[in-house]
Design an enzyme around this catalytic site. Structure first.
Site, PDB file in Angstrom:
ATOM      1  N   SER A 155     -12.366  -2.292  -0.546  1.00 16.67           N
ATOM      2  CA  SER A 155     -12.760  -1.021  -1.159  1.00 16.67           C
ATOM      3  C   SER A 155     -11.588  -0.481  -1.955  1.00 16.67           C
ATOM      4  O   SER A 155     -10.425  -0.820  -1.672  1.00 16.67           O
ATOM      5  CB  SER A 155     -13.150  -0.008  -0.074  1.00 16.67           C
ATOM      6  OG  SER A 155     -13.297   1.289  -0.603  1.00 16.67           O
ATOM      7  N   TYR A 168     -11.755   4.623   7.600  1.00 12.61           N
ATOM      8  CA  TYR A 168     -12.304   3.739   6.585  1.00 12.61           C
ATOM      9  C   TYR A 168     -11.183   3.175   5.713  1.00 12.61           C
ATOM     10  O   TYR A 168     -11.126   1.956   5.472  1.00 12.61           O
ATOM     11  CB  TYR A 168     -13.316   4.497   5.731  1.00 12.61           C
ATOM     12  CG  TYR A 168     -14.072   3.618   4.765  1.00 12.61           C
ATOM     13  CD1 TYR A 168     -15.115   2.813   5.201  1.00 12.61           C
ATOM     14  CD2 TYR A 168     -13.744   3.592   3.403  1.00 12.61           C
ATOM     15  CE1 TYR A 168     -15.814   2.000   4.315  1.00 12.61           C
ATOM     16  CE2 TYR A 168     -14.429   2.790   2.515  1.00 12.61           C
ATOM     17  CZ  TYR A 168     -15.461   1.997   2.978  1.00 12.61           C
ATOM     18  OH  TYR A 168     -16.140   1.191   2.097  1.00 12.61           O
ATOM     19  N   LYS A 172     -10.055  -0.845   5.348  1.00 15.24           N
ATOM     20  CA  LYS A 172     -10.142  -1.572   4.081  1.00 15.24           C
ATOM     21  C   LYS A 172      -8.769  -1.992   3.579  1.00 15.24           C
ATOM     22  O   LYS A 172      -8.627  -3.041   2.925  1.00 15.24           O
ATOM     23  CB  LYS A 172     -10.867  -0.706   3.048  1.00 15.24           C
ATOM     24  CG  LYS A 172     -12.335  -0.462   3.385  1.00 15.24           C
ATOM     25  CD  LYS A 172     -13.122  -1.762   3.538  1.00 15.24           C
ATOM     26  CE  LYS A 172     -14.614  -1.520   3.703  1.00 15.24           C
ATOM     27  NZ  LYS A 172     -15.386  -2.775   3.773  1.00 15.24           N
TER      28      LYS A 172
END
Length: 263
Positions: A155, A168, A172
């Site tokens: 990401s 998150y 990533k």
């Protein structure tokens, strides 16, 4: 003249293939001639986004006269991942491409409010799941002795500070480093390992952003091209990395983000 199918004769396993980016990858790879093993916890696509509604991915591929199968796979369970990799190789006689795509995202919190349980679950799927998938893919590709392609979905949150939660972003960022390190390890085996770093993409995972006008406008404004990405945008980049055109590309974290990381 019919269009050349540039993955003809190859076999691809894609985790998280039921919906969103994984579904788009599976369809694109199949249309380029690959035989597909769709690996996911469930067969049915996520109904929250209309484009994902309808037949399971492997059935949608078969309906186009192409070749696909389904295997149940929980990427947080190493034995489940190993079983999926084995199923692909046994079903189709080989394994050339593995897309470690499965991922989750919870509601975004400031770290002071972020539940530790959400953090743990995010790491288990987004980081550990990629590790398991990469390890089992490498084992099979080395055993075959014919090289291969591994593509992980990271990401832009793994490249830059993004307003989407510490858990998150941490997961990533780990994916990006897994790819860089693994690429150096397995290059001698003819295996390339790359990451795709999507910006905000219109999938079931981003439904809250898409259905909230204020959040939608804010998110679009972060991307200079002025729109959310489509799953097909990411699938196109994955196809390139799986193709012969990317034979000398490895260890790359490729932003596919409408310009997010250039400003």
């Amino acid at each position: 003249m019919s269009r050349e199918r540039r993955l003809e004769g190859r076999v691809a396993l894609i985790t998280g293939a039921t919906s969103g980016i994984g579904r788009a990858m599976a369809l694109r790879f199949a249309r380029e001639g690959a035989r597909i093993m769709c690996a996911d916890r469930r067969r049915e696509p996520d109904p929250r986004i209309g484009d994902d509604a309808g037949a399971p991915t492997h059935e949608a591929i078969r309906a186009e006269g192409l070749d696909a199968s389904f295997v149940a796979c929980d990427v947080t369970d190493g034995a489940s991942v190993a079983k999926a990799i084995r199923a692909a190789a046994d079903t189709y006689g080989r394994l050339d491409i593995v897309a470690a795509n499965a991922g989750i995202a919870f509601e975004t919190y400031p770290i002071a409010d972020e539940p530790f349980e959400d953090y743990q679950a995010t790491i288990r799927v987004n980081q550990d799941g990629v590790w398991w998938t990469c390890r089992e893919a490498v084992r099979e590709m080395i055993r075959q002795g014919q090289g291969g392609r591994i593509i992980a979905t990271a990401s832009i949150a793994g490249l830059a500070g993004c307003p989407w939660g510490v858990a998150y972003g941490a997961s990533k960022g780990a994916v990006v480093q897994i790819v860089r390190t693994l690429a150096a390890q397995v290059a001698k085996h003819g295996i390339t390992v790359n990451a795709i770093c999507p910006g905000s993409v219109r999938t079931a995972m981003s439904r809250e952003t898409m259905t909230n006008p204020e959040r939608n406008a804010f998110t679009r404004a972060l991307h200079p091209m002025g729109r959310l990405g489509e799953p097909e945008d990411i699938a196109g980049a994955a196809f390139f990395l799986a193709s012969d055109d990317a034979a000398w590309i490895t260890g790359v974290a490729l932003p596919v983000d409408g310009g997010y990381t250039c400003v």
